[in-house]
Design an enzyme around this catalytic site. Structure first.
Site, mmCIF file in Angstrom:
data_model
loop_
_atom_site.group_PDB
_atom_site.id
_atom_site.type_symbol
_atom_site.label_atom_id
_atom_site.label_comp_id
_atom_site.label_asym_id
_atom_site.label_seq_id
_atom_site.Cartn_x
_atom_site.Cartn_y
_atom_site.Cartn_z
ATOM 1 N NE ARG A 197 -1.984 -0.996 -9.447
ATOM 2 C CZ ARG A 197 -3.152 -0.356 -9.416
ATOM 3 N NH1 ARG A 197 -3.178 0.957 -9.528
ATOM 4 N NH2 ARG A 197 -4.275 -1.019 -9.300
ATOM 5 C CG HIS A 215 -2.133 -0.803 1.112
ATOM 6 N ND1 HIS A 215 -2.970 -0.729 0.023
ATOM 7 C CD2 HIS A 215 -2.690 -1.708 1.966
ATOM 8 C CE1 HIS A 215 -3.990 -1.562 0.195
ATOM 9 N NE2 HIS A 215 -3.837 -2.173 1.361
ATOM 10 C CB CYS A 220 -1.886 2.825 -5.872
ATOM 11 S SG CYS A 220 -2.757 1.249 -5.843
#
Length: 260
Positions: free
Chosen positions: A252, A169, A243
């Site tokens: 990405r 993340h 991300c």
């Protein structure tokens, strides 16, 4: 007649302090807006603060547990070499998409007996002060949302020839990969397992690509969207995906490193 009039009790209607219907509606609407605002602020605080605190604590404890376990037990030597399983005839095989992040060719021998979401390695990136556990898979619920770094199924194990591809993340839930955009060529990334520690050196950074650019996690990684980024020859690669831009999953960000 006068007596009857005199005997009547006058009725006085009190209007002071009673809101009209439009005013009452506005008051109710204002209360609803304030309530929604408070709820929204609590949700934002939960996502941006509490999930980070919870995931970082969980990930930190997992790192300490692995270090204690490795310090108290001898290295595990695999009984047989890991063999890449070829797809059956007639079955299309493809690598998972980076969109599964958000943000193993062969299972690592040191993790063969553990559950699918248990951590088996530790990643350390001195440049951004990152220390986080690595677990197999890129499931949000069982891996990424716990503050772990996920190991893409079907990609190489740590230190192996091929592409050791990881996801994490960038925002919320520990956000281990929040600052990987700061990595530059020559920065080191260390991967520690029960058996040994592997060092990779950052080589290329792809600032933005499509979520379905599966080329970036192939054994010889090369972007399908921007073919000028990537490699042509086999080697021992490490890929980090997350991300971008921040607080968005539109694209990405990819960092590639080679084993030193």
């Amino acid at each position: 007649m006068r007596d009857r009039v005199r005997g009547r009790v006058p009725v006085v209607v009190q209007t002071r302090g009673v809101r009209s219907t439009p005013a009452r509606v506005l008051w109710v609407c204002a209360e609803a807006v304030v309530t929604c605002g408070v709820v929204l602020m609590l949700l934002v605080a939960h996502q941006l603060w509490w999930t980070n605190q919870q995931a970082r604590a969980q990930a930190g404890e997992q790192v300490r547990a692995l270090e204690r376990e490795w310090a108290g037990s001898p290295p595990v030597t695999p009984e047989a070499p890991v063999v890449e399983i070829q797809p059956s005839a007639g079955v299309e095989s493809h690598a998972p998409s980076p969109s599964e992040v958000p943000t193993s060719s062969g299972r690592p021998p040191e993790a063969a007996s553990s559950s699918a979401s248990s951590a088996y390695a530790i990643i350390r990136i001195p440049r951004i002060g990152l220390t986080a556990p690595i677990a197999r898979g890129v499931s949000k619920r069982s891996v990424l949302d716990r503050g772990y770094v996920g190991h893409y199924p079907g990609t190489a194990g740590p230190g192996r020839t091929g592409n050791f591809a990881l996801a994490g993340h960038r925002n919320t839930h520990g956000e281990p990969f929040r600052y990987i955009n700061r990595l530059r060529a020559g920065d080191t990334i260390r991967i520690q397992t029960r058996e040994r520690e592997y060092t990779y050196v950052v080589d290329q950074v792809l600032a933005r690509t499509a979520p379905r650019d599966t080329g970036v996690i192939q054994p010889v990684p090369r972007s399908l969207v921007k073919p000028s980024y990537g490699y042509s020859d086999p080697g021992a690669y490490l890929t980090l995906t997350t991300c971008t831009p921040e607080f968005s999953s539109a694209y990405r960000l990819v960092v590639w490193a080679r084993r030193a």
